[in-house]
Write a protein that holds these residues in place. Structure first.
Motif, PDB file in Angstrom:
ATOM      1  N   LEU A  97       0.833  -1.203   0.000  1.00 24.42           N
ATOM      2  CA  LEU A  97       0.000   0.000   0.000  1.00 24.42           C
ATOM      3  C   LEU A  97       0.867   1.252   0.000  1.00 24.42           C
ATOM      4  O   LEU A  97       0.581   2.221  -0.725  1.00 24.42           O
ATOM      5  N   ALA A  98       1.940   1.237   0.803  1.00 27.07           N
ATOM      6  CA  ALA A  98       2.854   2.380   0.844  1.00 27.07           C
ATOM      7  C   ALA A  98       3.564   2.569  -0.493  1.00 27.07           C
ATOM      8  O   ALA A  98       3.713   3.697  -0.977  1.00 27.07           O
ATOM      9  N   VAL A  99       3.983   1.471  -1.106  1.00 24.29           N
ATOM     10  CA  VAL A  99       4.653   1.545  -2.406  1.00 24.29           C
ATOM     11  C   VAL A  99       3.697   2.085  -3.467  1.00 24.29           C
ATOM     12  O   VAL A  99       4.078   2.918  -4.306  1.00 24.29           O
ATOM     13  N   PHE A 100       2.445   1.638  -3.432  1.00 22.69           N
ATOM     14  CA  PHE A 100       1.455   2.094  -4.418  1.00 22.69           C
ATOM     15  C   PHE A 100       1.275   3.605  -4.345  1.00 22.69           C
ATOM     16  O   PHE A 100       1.327   4.296  -5.383  1.00 22.69           O
ATOM     17  N   TYR A 101       1.058   4.145  -3.146  1.00 22.63           N
ATOM     18  CA  TYR A 101       0.866   5.589  -3.007  1.00 22.63           C
ATOM     19  C   TYR A 101       2.147   6.348  -3.348  1.00 22.63           C
ATOM     20  O   TYR A 101       2.094   7.457  -3.895  1.00 22.63           O
ATOM     21  N   CYS A 102       3.291   5.765  -3.015  1.00 21.13           N
ATOM     22  CA  CYS A 102       4.572   6.408  -3.332  1.00 21.13           C
ATOM     23  C   CYS A 102       4.733   6.553  -4.831  1.00 21.13           C
ATOM     24  O   CYS A 102       5.115   7.620  -5.336  1.00 21.13           O
ATOM     25  N   VAL A 103       4.430   5.488  -5.578  1.00 20.79           N
ATOM     26  CA  VAL A 103       4.565   5.515  -7.038  1.00 20.79           C
ATOM     27  C   VAL A 103       3.561   6.476  -7.669  1.00 20.79           C
ATOM     28  O   VAL A 103       3.884   7.228  -8.594  1.00 20.79           O
ATOM     29  N   LYS A 104       2.315   6.493  -7.165  1.00 24.18           N
ATOM     30  CA  LYS A 104       1.253   7.304  -7.758  1.00 24.18           C
ATOM     31  C   LYS A 104       1.400   8.793  -7.452  1.00 24.18           C
ATOM     32  O   LYS A 104       1.054   9.636  -8.288  1.00 24.18           O
ATOM     33  N   VAL A 105       1.895   9.115  -6.259  1.00 21.82           N
ATOM     34  CA  VAL A 105       1.860  10.510  -5.808  1.00 21.82           C
ATOM     35  C   VAL A 105       3.218  11.196  -5.887  1.00 21.82           C
ATOM     36  O   VAL A 105       3.291  12.406  -6.096  1.00 21.82           O
ATOM     37  N   SER A 106       4.307  10.456  -5.725  1.00 20.90           N
ATOM     38  CA  SER A 106       5.625  11.086  -5.644  1.00 20.90           C
ATOM     39  C   SER A 106       5.988  11.806  -6.945  1.00 20.90           C
ATOM     40  O   SER A 106       5.521  11.441  -8.030  1.00 20.90           O
ATOM     41  N   CYS A 107       6.834  12.823  -6.799  1.00 19.14           N
ATOM     42  CA  CYS A 107       7.217  13.642  -7.954  1.00 19.14           C
ATOM     43  C   CYS A 107       8.606  13.263  -8.479  1.00 19.14           C
ATOM     44  O   CYS A 107       9.250  14.057  -9.170  1.00 19.14           O
ATOM     45  N   ILE A 108       9.077  12.073  -8.164  1.00 23.77           N
ATOM     46  CA  ILE A 108      10.383  11.625  -8.632  1.00 23.77           C
ATOM     47  C   ILE A 108      10.327  11.386 -10.137  1.00 23.77           C
ATOM     48  O   ILE A 108       9.387  10.771 -10.655  1.00 23.77           O
ATOM     49  N   THR A 109      11.334  11.859 -10.862  1.00 21.12           N
ATOM     50  CA  THR A 109      11.336  11.786 -12.330  1.00 21.12           C
ATOM     51  C   THR A 109      12.255  10.692 -12.873  1.00 21.12           C
ATOM     52  O   THR A 109      12.564  10.686 -14.053  1.00 21.12           O
ATOM     53  N   HIS A 110      12.670   9.794 -12.018  1.00 16.58           N
ATOM     54  CA  HIS A 110      13.532   8.698 -12.484  1.00 16.58           C
ATOM     55  C   HIS A 110      12.754   7.795 -13.450  1.00 16.58           C
ATOM     56  O   HIS A 110      11.551   7.559 -13.260  1.00 16.58           O
ATOM     57  N   PRO A 111      13.407   7.274 -14.510  1.00 17.21           N
ATOM     58  CA  PRO A 111      12.702   6.415 -15.484  1.00 17.21           C
ATOM     59  C   PRO A 111      12.005   5.210 -14.859  1.00 17.21           C
ATOM     60  O   PRO A 111      10.941   4.790 -15.340  1.00 17.21           O
ATOM     61  N   ILE A 112      12.590   4.647 -13.803  1.00 20.06           N
ATOM     62  CA  ILE A 112      11.960   3.499 -13.136  1.00 20.06           C
ATOM     63  C   ILE A 112      10.611   3.893 -12.564  1.00 20.06           C
ATOM     64  O   ILE A 112       9.631   3.131 -12.665  1.00 20.06           O
ATOM     65  N   PHE A 113      10.502   5.089 -11.972  1.00 19.45           N
ATOM     66  CA  PHE A 113       9.234   5.544 -11.411  1.00 19.45           C
ATOM     67  C   PHE A 113       8.214   5.818 -12.516  1.00 19.45           C
ATOM     68  O   PHE A 113       7.029   5.547 -12.334  1.00 19.45           O
ATOM     69  N   PHE A 114       8.670   6.342 -13.653  1.00 24.70           N
ATOM     70  CA  PHE A 114       7.752   6.538 -14.775  1.00 24.70           C
ATOM     71  C   PHE A 114       7.185   5.209 -15.249  1.00 24.70           C
ATOM     72  O   PHE A 114       5.991   5.088 -15.533  1.00 24.70           O
ATOM     73  N   TRP A 115       8.068   4.215 -15.343  1.00 22.62           N
ATOM     74  CA  TRP A 115       7.622   2.884 -15.782  1.00 22.62           C
ATOM     75  C   TRP A 115       6.649   2.285 -14.782  1.00 22.62           C
ATOM     76  O   TRP A 115       5.615   1.737 -15.158  1.00 22.62           O
ATOM     77  N   LEU A 116       6.960   2.391 -13.481  1.00 24.09           N
ATOM     78  CA  LEU A 116       6.080   1.856 -12.445  1.00 24.09           C
ATOM     79  C   LEU A 116       4.732   2.577 -12.427  1.00 24.09           C
ATOM     80  O   LEU A 116       3.685   1.953 -12.260  1.00 24.09           O
ATOM     81  N   ARG A 117       4.758   3.903 -12.598  1.00 25.88           N
ATOM     82  CA  ARG A 117       3.524   4.682 -12.586  1.00 25.88           C
ATOM     83  C   ARG A 117       2.603   4.272 -13.740  1.00 25.88           C
ATOM     84  O   ARG A 117       1.377   4.273 -13.603  1.00 25.88           O
ATOM     85  N   TRP A 118       3.203   3.900 -14.833  1.00 26.10           N
ATOM     86  CA  TRP A 118       2.432   3.484 -16.001  1.00 26.10           C
ATOM     87  C   TRP A 118       1.885   2.072 -15.839  1.00 26.10           C
ATOM     88  O   TRP A 118       0.790   1.751 -16.300  1.00 26.10           O
ATOM     89  N   ARG A 119       2.620   1.202 -15.119  1.00 30.42           N
ATOM     90  CA  ARG A 119       2.268  -0.208 -15.010  1.00 30.42           C
ATOM     91  C   ARG A 119       1.590  -0.593 -13.702  1.00 30.42           C
ATOM     92  O   ARG A 119       1.080  -1.704 -13.572  1.00 30.42           O
ATOM     93  N   ILE A 120       1.566   0.310 -12.728  1.00 32.36           N
ATOM     94  CA  ILE A 120       1.169  -0.076 -11.370  1.00 32.36           C
ATOM     95  C   ILE A 120      -0.261  -0.611 -11.301  1.00 32.36           C
ATOM     96  O   ILE A 120      -0.553  -1.532 -10.521  1.00 32.36           O
ATOM     97  N   LEU A 121      -1.173  -0.056 -12.105  1.00 31.38           N
ATOM     98  CA  LEU A 121      -2.567  -0.496 -12.040  1.00 31.38           C
ATOM     99  C   LEU A 121      -2.712  -1.967 -12.421  1.00 31.38           C
ATOM    100  O   LEU A 121      -3.505  -2.699 -11.838  1.00 31.38           O
ATOM    101  N   ARG A 122      -1.915  -2.395 -13.400  1.00 29.77           N
ATOM    102  CA  ARG A 122      -1.969  -3.799 -13.820  1.00 29.77           C
ATOM    103  C   ARG A 122      -1.101  -4.699 -12.954  1.00 29.77           C
ATOM    104  O   ARG A 122      -1.299  -5.913 -12.929  1.00 29.77           O
TER     105      ARG A 122
END
Length: 301
Positions: A99-124
């Motif tokens: 749950l903490a990881v989910f909110y971190c990925v969805k809300v955080s403003c980190i611009t690292h490529p890994i976070f972009f990829w996770l933000r795009w894939r997290i729902l699935r």
């Protein structure tokens, strides 16, 4: 076994807390289950919450059985309930960390490529991550099942003409291995929760400071929303950290396991769990709306 008044008092408080946690978990399951039946889908956060509710429900019942079996020395039932409790406890840590990881990925403003990829894939990814958490918990309790078998063998050996020194060495090895295993298994998801929560809080604080420079009514409402989110995160962080420390101290045998102190320790642990469950319930818009309707009527929702 004669119970003194202080022990009875702590047992009553513990049972009340257990019933409260079970009721909270049942409420979460009922509301989110009904939502899934009506809408045919749940948000990723609600999926994690309903899994956490199922886990807490089973964990609390196994805790009640385990504690009463331990106190009244019903060892034949105790070992089985302890394995169930350990499985649900590991699963609770994994779900809370997820749950903490989910909110971190969805809300955080980190611009690292890994976070972009996770933000795009997290729902699935969430359903697969939930399934992975169950599998990891099953694997994590295998050593406990082996330990239970060793305990049974050692109990049989105590009543046979065997070297008592060997038995004591085996018991000491089993206890030390069990403590180390349990602490390591819980520390890994807790560190994941810790890192995710700290990153999320840092991003919210940074965004909050940026909005303070504006004086519009829209920014004021956003500031209030960010302040509320930060308070909720701080509460989650404190409660979950306190629960982790209590469980680690329990595994390390730094509490007395005799008399009323055993029950006093359980009262402290599950008071934290109850408050944490309440905070999680209030953090969900669906559950919060259901509570308002139940206690204040539909007009309040």
């Amino acid at each position: 076994m004669v119970l003194n008044q202080l022990t009875v008092f702590f047992i009553i408080i513990y049972v009340f807390e257990s019933l409260t946690i079970i009721a909270q978990s049942s409420f979460t399951l009922a509301i989110l289950g009904r939502e899934w039946v009506l809408v045919k889908r749940l948000s990723p956060a609600e999926m994690i919450l309903i899994c956490l509710g199922i886990c807490r429900f089973c964990q609390q019942w196994s805790s009640v059985l385990s504690n009463f079996c331990f106190y009244f020395k019903l060892n034949c039932v105790l070992w089985n309930t302890e394995i169930i409790w350990e499985f649900t406890n590991v699963l609770t840590f994994l779900f809370a960390s997820l749950l903490a990881v989910f909110y971190c990925v969805k809300v955080s403003c980190i611009t690292h490529p890994i976070f972009f990829w996770l933000r795009w894939r997290i729902l699935r990814l969430v359903p697969w991550l939930l399934l992975s958490a169950v599998v990891i918990s099953c694997v994590a309790v295998i050593p406990s099942a082996i330990r239970t078998h060793i305990q049974l063998e050692l109990t049989i050996m105590e009543h046979s003409p065997t070297n008592s020194t060997l038995i004591e060495k085996l018991k000491m090895f089993e206890q030390n291995f069990s403590k180390a295993h349990k602490i390591v298994v819980l520390t890994i998801p807790f560190l994941l929760f810790l890192v995710s929560t700290i990153i999320l809080m840092a991003c919210l604080i940074q965004h909050w400071k940026q909005m303070q420079q504006h004086n519009t009514s829209l920014s004021n409402s956003s500031l209030k929303a960010h302040s509320s989110a930060l308070r909720s995160l701080a509460i989650f962080f404190i409660l979950f950290t306190a629960y982790f420390l209590m469980i680690v101290l329990t595994f390390a045998d730094m509490k007395s396991k005799k008399g009323h102190w055993c029950w006093a320790w359980e009262v402290i642990i599950y008071a934290i769990v109850s408050i944490h469950s309440t905070s999680l319930t209030l953090s969900s818009p669906t559950l919060k709306k259901a509570l308002k309707i139940k206690f204040w009527g539909r007009e309040s929702a």
